[in-house]
Design an enzyme around this catalytic site. Sequence first.
Site, short mmCIF file in Angstrom:
data_model
loop_
_atom_site.label_atom_id
_atom_site.label_comp_id
_atom_site.label_asym_id
_atom_site.label_seq_id
_atom_site.Cartn_x
_atom_site.Cartn_y
_atom_site.Cartn_z
CB ILE A 253 32.90 44.83 39.79
CG1 ILE A 253 32.27 46.23 39.81
CG2 ILE A 253 34.23 44.81 40.51
CD1 ILE A 253 30.85 46.28 39.31
CB ALA A 254 37.78 44.67 37.19
NE ARG B 158 44.96 38.39 44.03
CZ ARG B 158 44.04 37.67 44.65
NH1 ARG B 158 44.19 37.38 45.94
NH2 ARG B 158 42.97 37.24 44.00
CG HIS C 155 38.17 47.96 48.81
ND1 HIS C 155 36.83 48.23 48.83
CD2 HIS C 155 38.36 47.07 47.80
CE1 HIS C 155 36.21 47.53 47.90
NE2 HIS C 155 37.13 46.81 47.27
CE LYS D 154 28.91 47.46 46.79
NZ LYS D 154 28.88 46.03 46.34
#
Length: 327
Positions: free
Chosen positions: A15-16, A37, A79, A97
């Site tokens: 999604i990024a 990370r 999140h 989401k």
Amino acid sequence: MAERIRWGIAGTGVIAAAFAEDLRLLDDAELVAVGSRSQQSADRFGDAHDVARRHVGYDALAADPEVDAIYVAVPHTGHEEVTLTALAAGKAVLCEKPFAINAAQTERMVAAARAAGVFLMEAMWVRFLPHQIGLRELVAAGRIGEIRSLIVDRGEVLSADPAHRVLDPALGGGALLDLGIYPVSFASMFLGTPDRIAAFATEAATGVDAQTSAVFGYQSGAQALISTALDARTANTASITGTKGRIDIVDWADGRLPAKLTLLDGTTQNLEFPREGKGLRLQAAEVGRCLRAGEKESPVMPLDETLSIMRTLDLIREQIGLRYPGE
């Protein structure tokens, strides 16, 4: 606020990457930084999307003075922490989401944003697509009268790997939070917060829900039926029925196919809406609009509604017996 919104992305997943691609379609936004990370992951993402500033850790991304807004695209369980870090650094946040794992986390995130006077919005990207804007306008104009029922489903074949995040309880896995939030939000957009909920689920081998259905009841007398699955591709259709007619949406989450308006007298009308890119740029455009206008929340996806949706998801999880580690 600068003429161009300078974005940072927290996370380097699918999604990024899609968000990074869609940002290129905006003339007043640019992707300037990524946080991950590991340096290897940040470099891989940076090379793929031409991002020069590559941070190890989300604290470093939040502290970057060249970043105006951060898109939080880490796994669900991260999140709250990443959002709070960004808000504390004064960065506007668009949080993917589900906004959080539960309403308690959401309350803390919303309170932090309001206390700091920093912009925060849930990345419910489908709400900003042209067809959903058009549907809201049709309903608000009274074309189908008072809504009596709403039916919507969202189901995809995601992964059968028990180690995958969608099946991992430790990462907030399950159909409800990953896919079911879409129909829950769709129902909220038209009917608000339900007064009564009856929910049922089929459990996956890892203990998360593989399939969940729920019926919502409202004081107005309207009802909504929502369903979701992560191991089956459902029709992904929606129907909104009112006292004067009905709207049937063939592909309600994507909006590339026409919807159909049918009135009581038999009159029908095909509803077609434009579409460009993957659709993710439109939520970024809304963030930019709000920042330039000095708005701390979006009227299209307000924080109070995000909190209401998370409370609804909590109630569904309570009924189907789905709890995550640490709750």
